[in-house]
Design a protein around this motif. Structure first.
Motif, PDB file in Angstrom:
ATOM      1  N   UNK A 139       0.823  -1.199   0.000  1.00  0.00           N
ATOM      2  CA  UNK A 139       0.000   0.000   0.000  1.00  0.00           C
ATOM      3  C   UNK A 139       0.856   1.246   0.000  1.00  0.00           C
ATOM      4  N   UNK A 140       0.384   2.281  -0.669  1.00  0.00           N
ATOM      5  CA  UNK A 140       1.032   3.590  -0.629  1.00  0.00           C
ATOM      6  C   UNK A 140       0.176   4.461   0.279  1.00  0.00           C
ATOM      7  N   UNK A 141       0.731   4.889   1.394  1.00  0.00           N
ATOM      8  CA  UNK A 141      -0.016   5.660   2.383  1.00  0.00           C
ATOM      9  C   UNK A 141       0.678   6.988   2.628  1.00  0.00           C
ATOM     10  N   UNK A 142      -0.108   8.013   2.953  1.00  0.00           N
ATOM     11  CA  UNK A 142       0.506   9.322   3.187  1.00  0.00           C
ATOM     12  C   UNK A 142      -0.513  10.302   3.730  1.00  0.00           C
ATOM     13  N   UNK A 143       0.005  11.352   4.332  1.00  0.00           N
ATOM     14  CA  UNK A 143      -0.778  12.552   4.617  1.00  0.00           C
ATOM     15  C   UNK A 143      -1.130  13.186   3.276  1.00  0.00           C
ATOM     16  N   UNK A 144      -2.272  13.850   3.209  1.00  0.00           N
ATOM     17  CA  UNK A 144      -2.695  14.479   1.960  1.00  0.00           C
ATOM     18  C   UNK A 144      -1.630  15.463   1.473  1.00  0.00           C
ATOM     19  N   UNK A 145      -1.407  15.487   0.161  1.00  0.00           N
ATOM     20  CA  UNK A 145      -0.468  16.392  -0.516  1.00  0.00           C
ATOM     21  C   UNK A 145       0.994  16.030  -0.307  1.00  0.00           C
ATOM     22  N   UNK A 146       1.287  14.840   0.190  1.00  0.00           N
ATOM     23  CA  UNK A 146       2.696  14.428   0.318  1.00  0.00           C
ATOM     24  C   UNK A 146       3.257  13.938  -1.012  1.00  0.00           C
ATOM     25  N   UNK A 147       2.388  13.744  -2.004  1.00  0.00           N
ATOM     26  CA  UNK A 147       2.852  13.297  -3.309  1.00  0.00           C
ATOM     27  C   UNK A 147       2.666  11.821  -3.556  1.00  0.00           C
ATOM     28  N   UNK A 148       1.705  11.221  -2.862  1.00  0.00           N
ATOM     29  CA  UNK A 148       1.502   9.774  -2.922  1.00  0.00           C
ATOM     30  C   UNK A 148       1.061   9.303  -4.307  1.00  0.00           C
ATOM     31  N   UNK A 149       0.060   9.953  -4.880  1.00  0.00           N
ATOM     32  CA  UNK A 149      -0.425   9.527  -6.189  1.00  0.00           C
ATOM     33  C   UNK A 149       0.615   9.802  -7.274  1.00  0.00           C
ATOM     34  N   UNK A 150       1.346  10.921  -7.150  1.00  0.00           N
ATOM     35  CA  UNK A 150       2.423  11.196  -8.108  1.00  0.00           C
ATOM     36  C   UNK A 150       3.504  10.122  -8.031  1.00  0.00           C
ATOM     37  N   UNK A 151       3.785   9.629  -6.821  1.00  0.00           N
ATOM     38  CA  UNK A 151       4.768   8.555  -6.680  1.00  0.00           C
ATOM     39  C   UNK A 151       4.260   7.277  -7.338  1.00  0.00           C
ATOM     40  N   UNK A 152       2.982   6.986  -7.185  1.00  0.00           N
ATOM     41  CA  UNK A 152       2.408   5.813  -7.841  1.00  0.00           C
ATOM     42  C   UNK A 152       2.593   5.907  -9.349  1.00  0.00           C
ATOM     43  N   UNK A 153       2.320   7.082  -9.921  1.00  0.00           N
ATOM     44  CA  UNK A 153       2.517   7.280 -11.358  1.00  0.00           C
ATOM     45  C   UNK A 153       3.978   7.038 -11.743  1.00  0.00           C
ATOM     46  N   UNK A 154       4.887   7.570 -10.951  1.00  0.00           N
ATOM     47  CA  UNK A 154       6.308   7.426 -11.263  1.00  0.00           C
ATOM     48  C   UNK A 154       6.729   5.958 -11.215  1.00  0.00           C
ATOM     49  N   UNK A 155       6.245   5.192 -10.232  1.00  0.00           N
ATOM     50  CA  UNK A 155       6.589   3.770 -10.142  1.00  0.00           C
ATOM     51  C   UNK A 155       6.086   3.011 -11.361  1.00  0.00           C
ATOM     52  N   UNK A 156       4.879   3.309 -11.798  1.00  0.00           N
ATOM     53  CA  UNK A 156       4.325   2.642 -12.971  1.00  0.00           C
ATOM     54  C   UNK A 156       5.101   3.025 -14.234  1.00  0.00           C
ATOM     55  N   UNK A 157       5.526   4.282 -14.302  1.00  0.00           N
ATOM     56  CA  UNK A 157       6.299   4.744 -15.460  1.00  0.00           C
ATOM     57  C   UNK A 157       7.677   4.080 -15.494  1.00  0.00           C
ATOM     58  N   UNK A 158       8.359   4.073 -14.346  1.00  0.00           N
ATOM     59  CA  UNK A 158       9.708   3.525 -14.296  1.00  0.00           C
ATOM     60  C   UNK A 158       9.736   2.019 -14.562  1.00  0.00           C
ATOM     61  N   UNK A 159       8.627   1.329 -14.297  1.00  0.00           N
ATOM     62  CA  UNK A 159       8.582  -0.122 -14.529  1.00  0.00           C
ATOM     63  C   UNK A 159       7.926  -0.471 -15.860  1.00  0.00           C
ATOM     64  N   UNK A 160       7.648   0.545 -16.690  1.00  0.00           N
ATOM     65  CA  UNK A 160       7.162   0.298 -18.038  1.00  0.00           C
ATOM     66  C   UNK A 160       5.687   0.013 -18.177  1.00  0.00           C
TER      67      UNK A 160
END
Length: 622
Positions: free
Chosen positions: A7-28
């Motif tokens: 799970x990706x967990x965070x306080x709001x606005x910490x960049x959690x969803x942006x990190x999810x996008x980056x992980x999906x991008x970096x893994x193709x």
């Protein structure tokens, strides 16, 4: 094949969803990065999520790292949607807790970490936004060790911190030794090396960290930026090597009965229910007859018409470790289980502590509104509804943002515009003592109900809810009459003598009688609430209010003003610890005034106070 559900967990606005996008991008998985601001992210698929830029529903995305398949559950960061986080925790093998290098540890971050540590769920901490002005490194690590985990261990370092050109690098030798010192408290081999004056190498430190991370003791800390991609390779390496994966069995060699947990439900455009399940044992196949177990003893059969395995779309069977998306079971609800539920099932967050009355803006749409709210409650069990005296409907809430989202969802998906009253705390009643009452069939004179009912009410243990038992022979009544009495008891307890739900109570059926063939189930449904009300009147009930545990960090000179403000609102202190130039005070405060005190705190503390609270317990109203 190994599988890992994180799970990706965070306080709001910490960049959690942006990190999810980056992980999906970096893994193709995706060939371009989505944007929260533009509403183009992979996991925030709802119209409201895209427009508001917040995650509301847990979503699942998958990627592979060598022979490891990772299912990534992107959970909401806003505290109002903590129920979604709670459901995700029950299906995870590990977690990534995201915090901002600029804001550091924030209030909701602490709530999440307390829960992760209590569960001993293996967790990596990703410090995002190292490229932002004001970002910190050493001070953030110190904050993590002080507020989140004393065993936070940095696994990389940053150059050009706080600039767009910020880059991450491996640990220098002195940092490796510092990490070994932190881990040595729970590792005798490392401790022996240090005592002998030897410095463990990086491989020895990583091996010890992997063991302690798997045990939920130590927490690797990795710095990076979801926007620039710096540090994301380190995070992916940490996911692959520091979090414990599950080895999946061959579908043909999984003799155990199928067991799975429903953790999310959504509606397809056709209105059909679509459920997400985590498979715990055995094999799930489409078209196979299954038995589901739900809350309050619900048991029902179902046959999946479609099954899709996350990250393996071509596979038609699911095995232990898989997350699957299924259709075809209209009765399915969040929290239900295929097969017997796990023995350690529990709630990790407190239930909602706010309530609002909701009405349709257009008179006459009350039935439509009620049906829409019931549909929403199926997707989120903690959105409870109850009918109040006079026919109004109330909804349980965690906060005001959740109220706004419910209103938008009702309008957009159900075509009902709703009007909400100001939120108020949820009070409830507990019996103060024991009370009994009986109503007999009257053979002569007016007798609206041809039924005899005797009930005794008495206090039960806090948190036990409503208990119902028989002191009469089960064969004294037809089964339909017994069911009518119990259902009427549970329905009547939704509103006690003071108008609030009654809980932590045991109701015992002490006497029954009927007149065949005149008596029908409706006689028991009519008589039971009358008898129960009289038994509660004789027992007496006490109204309780929900409370929050709080912790506030304030300047030394603000101690008197802040504690005086808390006392004026009914807060009670139970601890005060001096740390350098601040006081850390702890205690309890009524949930009804938490928001009000949060607004007052900056003025009382010269703008330097920090506040954290979470729902915790209750106390009699004053």
């Amino acid at each position: 094949m190994h599988i890992l559900n994180i799970g990706i967990l965070a306080h709001v606005d910490a960049g959690k969803t942006s990190l999810t996008e980056r992980l999906l991008f970096e893994t193709g998985v995706i060939d371009r990065l989505g944007s929260v601001d533009e509403g183009s992210t992979q996991t925030d698929t709802g119209e409201i999520e895209r427009r508001r830029g917040i995650t509301i529903r847990a979503a699942v995305a998958s990627f592979t790292l060598g022979d490891l398949r990772v299912n990534l559950v992107d959970t909401p960061g806003h505290a109002d949607f903590v129920a979604e986080v709670e459901r995700a925790l029950g299906v995870l093998d590990g977690a990534v807790l995201v915090l901002s290098a600029v804001e550091g540890v924030q209030p909701h971050t602490r709530v999440l970490m307390k829960t992760l540590r209590r569960l001993r769920l293996p967790t990596l901490i990703f410090v995002n936004k190292i490229d932002r002005m004001g970002a910190g490194e050493r001070e953030v690590l110190a904050d993590i060790r002080r507020r989140l985990s004393p065993y936070g261990v940095a696994m990389n370092t940053v150059q050009d911190l706080g600039r767009k050109a910020a880059t991450t690098h491996g640990l220098p030798p002195h940092a490796v030794e510092e990490a070994a010192e932190v881990l040595a408290e729970h590792d005798d081999a490392l401790l022996e090396l240090l005592v002998d004056g030897k410095t463990p190498d990086l491989q020895q430190v990583r091996a010890a960290l992997a063991r302690q991370c798997a045990d939920g003791v130590a927490h690797p800390v990795l710095y990076g930026s979801a926007i620039t991609g710096q540090g994301v390779a380190d995070l992916l390496d940490g996911i692959a090597t520091l979090l414990p994966a599950v080895r999946q069995p061959d579908p043909g060699r999984a003799p155990d009965p199928a067991r799975a947990t429903v953790f999310a439900i959504e509606r397809a455009p056709s209105g059909e229910k679509v459920a997400y399940l985590r498979v715990r044992a055995g094999v799930l196949r489409a078209r196979e007859a299954l038995t589901f177990h739900g809350g309050q003893g619900r048991v029902y059969g179902g046959r999946l018409t479609a099954l899709a395995v996350a990250g393996a779309p071509r596979r038609r069977v699911a095995v232990a470790g898989d997350i699957v998306k299924v259709r075809g079971v209209p009765e399915i609800r969040v929290g239900d289980h295929v097969g017997e539920p796990p023995p350690d099932g529990q709630a990790y967050f407190s239930p909602p502590s706010l309530e609002t009355v909701v009405r349709p803006r257009v008179p006459g749409q009350e039935p439509r509104l009620h049906a829409a709210l019931l549909a929403l409650a199926e997707q989120d069990p903690l959105i409870g509804t109850r009918t109040l005296a006079g026919g109004d409907t109330s909804v349980l809430l965690y906060g005001e943002v959740q109220k706004e989202v419910i209103g938008e969802t009702l309008a957009r998906e159900f075509g009902v515009e709703a009007v909400f009253e100001p939120s108020r705390p949820i009070y409830f009643e507990r019996p103060s003592g024991t009370g009994e009452a009986v109503e007999e069939i009257r053979r002569h004179g007016p007798n609206p109900f041809m039924a005899t009912v005797g009930l005794r009410v008495e206090p039960a243990a806090p948190g036990s809810g409503v208990g119902y038992r028989l002191e009469v022979d089960l064969g004294s009544l037809p089964h339909a009459f017994h069911r009518a009495i119990e259902e009427s008891v549970r329905l009547a307890l939704r509103e006690g003598p003071h108008g609030w739900p009654v809980t932590d109570i045991t109701v015992t059926l002490t006497r029954t009688g009927y007149d065949a063939p005149s008596t029908v189930a409706a006689d028991f449904r009519g008589r039971t609430p009358i008898v129960l009300a009289e038994a509660l009147r004789r027992a007496g009930t006490t109204v309780y209010e929900p409370c929050h545990r709080f912790e506030a960090e304030i300047p030394l000179e603000a101690f008197s003003a802040v504690t005086g403000g808390l006392a004026a609102l009914g807060g009670e202190l139970d601890g005060a610890v001096r740390r350098d130039d601040t006081w850390v005070i702890t205690g309890e405060i009524p949930a009804a005034v938490v928001h009000e005190f949060e607004q007052r705190l900056p003025g009382l503390s010269h703008g330097e106070g920090a506040w954290w609270s979470e729902p915790s317990g209750d106390r009699p109203t004053r």
